[in-house]
Design a protein around this motif. Structure first.
Motif, short mmCIF file in Angstrom:
data_model
loop_
_atom_site.label_atom_id
_atom_site.label_comp_id
_atom_site.label_asym_id
_atom_site.label_seq_id
_atom_site.Cartn_x
_atom_site.Cartn_y
_atom_site.Cartn_z
N THR A 19 0.32 -1.24 0.14
CA THR A 19 -0.24 -0.05 -0.30
C THR A 19 0.82 1.62 -0.29
O THR A 19 0.37 2.09 -1.08
N ALA A 20 2.41 1.83 0.57
CA ALA A 20 2.75 2.48 0.15
C ALA A 20 3.75 2.93 -0.81
O ALA A 20 3.63 3.81 -1.14
N ASP A 21 3.69 1.57 -1.04
CA ASP A 21 4.03 1.57 -3.01
C ASP A 21 3.20 2.73 -3.75
O ASP A 21 3.64 3.25 -4.06
N VAL A 22 2.22 1.46 -3.82
CA VAL A 22 1.04 2.17 -4.79
C VAL A 22 1.04 4.20 -3.95
O VAL A 22 0.25 4.54 -5.04
N VAL A 66 6.64 7.42 3.65
CA VAL A 66 6.72 6.66 2.52
C VAL A 66 7.93 6.04 1.39
O VAL A 66 8.49 4.64 1.38
N ALA A 67 9.10 6.98 2.02
CA ALA A 67 10.02 7.22 0.40
C ALA A 67 9.76 7.80 -0.04
O ALA A 67 8.79 7.07 -1.23
N THR A 73 16.50 1.83 2.24
CA THR A 73 16.40 2.06 3.35
C THR A 73 14.73 1.53 4.02
O THR A 73 14.54 0.78 4.24
N ILE A 74 14.43 3.20 4.10
CA ILE A 74 13.16 3.46 4.82
C ILE A 74 12.15 2.82 4.35
O ILE A 74 11.36 2.45 5.19
N ALA A 75 11.81 2.67 2.78
CA ALA A 75 10.77 2.17 1.73
C ALA A 75 10.66 0.75 2.34
O ALA A 75 9.45 0.07 2.03
#
Length: 150
Positions: A19-22, A66-67, A73-75
């Motif tokens: 979800t963070a990537d989206v 979410v970076a 790295t945080i992502a």
């Protein structure tokens, strides 16, 4: 053109990496697709300038959480604590509608009986998964916002 205004209500949610990537991509798209408001930025009152800037700040804050770089790295964290405002949730809901419209346009462009190429199917599938992630987020946001109003 009237300027969009930010709403200050905030809801904290925990989202998974997918979800963070989206959200990273969709929040960046919010900036891309709403840039025209800044064309007349200096013509707006200071209050309208602030409201518009804060509206975009919400999207930037989300991307920062979410970076910006999906390879950072945080992502790679398993979960992320994000903050949504009413306005950002509405903007993400519009992005979700755009994902569906894009897929319909892709399919409408095919001739009758034309097979769907593998790369096109991959794009359609990725957008369907992104739309589902935004749907889940908007549902969680709506439930949290309803609890907040009680």
């Amino acid at each position: 053109m009237s300027t969009p205004q930010r709403t200050p209500a905030r809801v904290k949610l925990t989202v998974d990496r997918h979800t963070a990537d989206v959200l990273r991509v969709q929040a960046k798209n919010i900036l891309v697709f709403n840039h025209e408001y800044f064309e007349d930025f200096l013509d707006y009152s200071p209050e309208a300038q602030y409201g518009l800037a804060m509206r975009f700040q919400d999207a930037i804050d989300l991307i920062t959480t979410v970076a910006f770089d999906p390879n950072a790295t945080i992502a790679k964290a398993d979960t992320f604590e994000i903050v949504l405002t009413d306005d950002l949730a509405k903007q993400l809901a519009r992005r979700r509608l755009d994902l569906g419209a894009t897929n319909r346009d892709r399919l409408d462009a095919l001739e009758d009986g034309e097979p769907i190429a593998a790369d096109l199917m991959a794009e359609i599938t990725a957008d369907r998964h992104a739309a589902a992630a935004v749907d889940r987020l908007i549902g969680a946001y709506s439930a949290a916002a309803a609890r907040r109003q009680r």
